[in-house]
Design a protein around this motif. Structure first.
Motif, mmCIF file in Angstrom:
data_model
loop_
_atom_site.group_PDB
_atom_site.id
_atom_site.type_symbol
_atom_site.label_atom_id
_atom_site.label_comp_id
_atom_site.label_asym_id
_atom_site.label_seq_id
_atom_site.Cartn_x
_atom_site.Cartn_y
_atom_site.Cartn_z
ATOM 1 N N ASN A 135 2.848 13.295 -3.224
ATOM 2 C CA ASN A 135 3.989 13.231 -2.328
ATOM 3 C C ASN A 135 4.796 14.517 -2.286
ATOM 4 O O ASN A 135 4.917 15.236 -3.254
ATOM 5 N N VAL B 184 0.864 -1.185 0.000
ATOM 6 C CA VAL B 184 0.000 0.000 0.000
ATOM 7 C C VAL B 184 0.899 1.233 0.000
ATOM 8 O O VAL B 184 1.642 1.471 0.954
ATOM 9 N N GLY C 148 13.279 17.477 -0.261
ATOM 10 C CA GLY C 148 13.926 17.277 -1.517
ATOM 11 C C GLY C 148 15.292 16.667 -1.545
ATOM 12 O O GLY C 148 15.831 16.484 -2.615
ATOM 13 N N VAL D 19 -7.536 3.694 -3.406
ATOM 14 C CA VAL D 19 -7.360 3.909 -1.965
ATOM 15 C C VAL D 19 -7.655 2.609 -1.235
ATOM 16 O O VAL D 19 -8.719 2.020 -1.428
ATOM 17 N N ALA E 118 2.901 4.041 -3.062
ATOM 18 C CA ALA E 118 4.031 4.014 -4.012
ATOM 19 C C ALA E 118 4.975 5.191 -3.775
ATOM 20 O O ALA E 118 5.355 5.914 -4.688
ATOM 21 N N CYS F 223 6.450 -0.111 6.876
ATOM 22 C CA CYS F 223 7.710 0.431 6.344
ATOM 23 C C CYS F 223 7.699 1.955 6.356
ATOM 24 O O CYS F 223 6.640 2.571 6.343
ATOM 25 N N HIS G 62 2.636 18.640 4.395
ATOM 26 C CA HIS G 62 2.682 17.190 4.612
ATOM 27 C C HIS G 62 3.250 16.935 6.006
ATOM 28 O O HIS G 62 4.064 17.711 6.476
ATOM 29 N N ARG H 5 9.616 15.155 -6.007
ATOM 30 C CA ARG H 5 9.001 13.843 -5.793
ATOM 31 C C ARG H 5 8.012 13.455 -6.886
ATOM 32 O O ARG H 5 7.868 12.281 -7.218
#
Ligand SMILES: Cc1cc2nc3c(=O)[nH]c(=O)nc-3n(C[C@H](O)[C@H](O)[C@H](O)COP(=O)(O)OP(=O)(O)OC[C@H]3O[C@@H](n4cnc5c(N)ncnc54)[C@H](O)[C@@H]3O)c2cc1C
Length: 433
Positions: A43, A10, A47, A130, A12, A302, A281, A107
């Motif tokens: 995302n 789930v 940077g 989703v 990328a 992860c 974010h 990104r």
């Protein structure tokens, strides 16, 4: 009947793509669900991509990946209200491959490229998908529910790489909603400037890049920091501030980045630039003690979903995300061979993290978030005093140097208790090195 894969991933982002690339390259059947229109579309990061892991996965990736610049110059600035003291480090050797494994990236471009590499290796990537929840069998996770028709998919294991705001790890019962003090809100703008202006202004040549980090009074005296990173023909400019500080002081993120950009040392670097993008974010910066449990039957966490961001001066998230993605993939490959996806089998993942820089660094810097929380003077009084000392030191007058130094000592003693300064300096070593 629901489709079945060896592994479902789930998200990328860097963690999910690294896991997918490794699994697919080893011949496993893997499907990645990404809620964005394309990988990277949702995302954001300041940077700097730290790339030791990526370079092992895809040797010399920079020859084909959309990297912006390799970072040769690092500058750490302490800001007072209107002045700056800085340590500027420019290492020419970092212009040689592997470029010190630090590249500026955008990104939206980078994640898309990385996902395509995973796809080319054999992973199936489904976008605008989703994942809302799990399919379970006696508490064991056996699949996911995707918000789409026929959206039930089964797998031996699920790797959650859904980022900082991982609602799914809460649903899996692996963590509670993170405390506001453990989350940083990052706000970032992309500001365009001609390539030549960037290179002249930041003293760069031939693909070199600069990473400027700002501490002290970046956010009007509130805890937090600022950054400017150079891309090919734009700058990534941003701030980070703990959500608890925003809440307690009624601060608006847009106001904080404006305050940062107006600082004399910052505004001169942005002169003439045009804002192209704005985004916000979260960053999980609670450190080691805020990390959730990382596995359960059929599930591995992860990257940011697992709280894997080094909260020290290094601010490293991307490399930890990719390392954890690769370790999770290796663990799933071993689990598949044994036909055992139980928590006990998947805990090999935690062992791999323990034996690598990921958990070694998370443990090494475990006190950093608390130290910063407990020393608000680092963001206001100390920078003001330091810059005042430097002002006195550099002021040209007819006072003798002995008189000047006496004045410096008196000025400093009166304002900063020596015992507290020493205590803070001692603690700060746990953030810096
Ligand atoms: C302002 C800012 C500056 C930063 N600067 C740096 C830096 O300079 N260097 C550095 O190394 N790190 C930096 N970081 C941290 C770094 O960005 C992260 O550590 C890294 O991106 C984590 O990767 P990830 O794959 O775990 O998560 P993410 O990159 O967040 O990817 C998660 C993916 O999951 C998807 N997703 C989420 N929920 C679902 C769902 N339910 N279903 C399907 N898809 C879902 C998202 O759309 C996203 O694509 C910064 C972060 C921020 C916010």
């Amino acid at each position: 009947m629901a489709d079945r894969f060896d592994c479902i991933i789930v998200g990328a982002g860097p963690a999910g793509c690294a896991a997918a690339y490794k699994l697919a390259s080893d011949g496993m059947s893997v499907i990645v669900f990404e809620r964005g229109e394309y990988p990277g579309s949702k995302n954001m990061s300041g940077g700097i991509l730290y790339s030791t892991i990526l370079n092992k996965l895809i040797p010399e990736f920079w020859k084909e990946a959309p990297v912006e610049r390799h970072v040769t110059r690092r500058r750490y600035s302490m800001l007072s209200k209107d002045s700056e003291a800085a340590l500027d480090v420019n290492i020419n050797a970092f212009s040689e491959p592997p470029y010190n494994n630090s590249f500026t990236v955008l990104r939206a471009k980078f994640d898309r490229w990385f996902a395509k590499k995973a796809e080319d290796a054999g992973a199936l990537i489904v976008t605008e998908a989703v994942v809302d929840g799990f399919i379970t069998d006696n508490e064991k996770i056996t699949g996911v529910k995707v918000r789409m028709e026929g959206g039930e998919v089964l797998a031996g294991a699920v790797i959650l790489a859904d980022g900082a705001n991982s609602l799914l790890s809460e649903k899996a019962g692996l963590r509670e909603k993170p405390a506001a003090k453990e989350m940083i809100l990052g706000v970032k703008e992309i500001i365009s400037l001609p390539k030549e202006v960037i290179e002249d202004r930041f003293s760069l040549e031939g693909g070199q890049g600069a990473a400027l980090e700002f501490f002290g009074q970046c956010l009007g005296g509130f805890a937090g920091q600022g950054f400017i990173y150079t891309n090919a023909d734009c700058l990534s400019v941003g701030i980070g501030c703990p959500i608890s500080v925003l809440q307690e002081n009624g601060l608006k993120p847009a106001g904080l980045i404006e305050a940062f950009k107006k600082h004399p040392s910052v505004r001169n670097l942005l002169r003439g630039g045009r804002i192209e993008e704005y985004g916000a974010h979260m960053i999980p910066e609670g450190g080691f003690s805020a990390m959730p449990e990382l596995t359960k039957d059929g599930l591995i966490l992860c990257g940011d979903a697992g709280g894997l961001v080094n909260p020290s001066l290094y601010k490293e998230g991307s490399n930890l995300a990719m390392a954890s993605g690769v370790f999770a993939a290796e663990t799933v490959i071993e689990a598949k061979k044994r036909g055992d996806f139980s928590k006990a089998a998947l805990d090999a993942y935690v062992e791999k993290l323990e034996n690598s820089f990921v958990l070694k660094d998370m443990k090494r810097f475990k006190d950093a978030p608390e130290i910063l929380r407990k020393a608000p003077e680092l963001f206001k009084e100390y920078p003001e005093e330091l810059l005042e000392l430097l002002r006195l030191h550099f002021t040209v007058s007819e006072a003798s140097k002995d008189e000047v130094h006496g004045e410096l000592r008196r000025s400093f003693k009166g304002k900063v208790p020596a015992w507290r300064l020493l205590k803070n300096l001692w603690k700060l070593r746990r953030i810096i090195s």
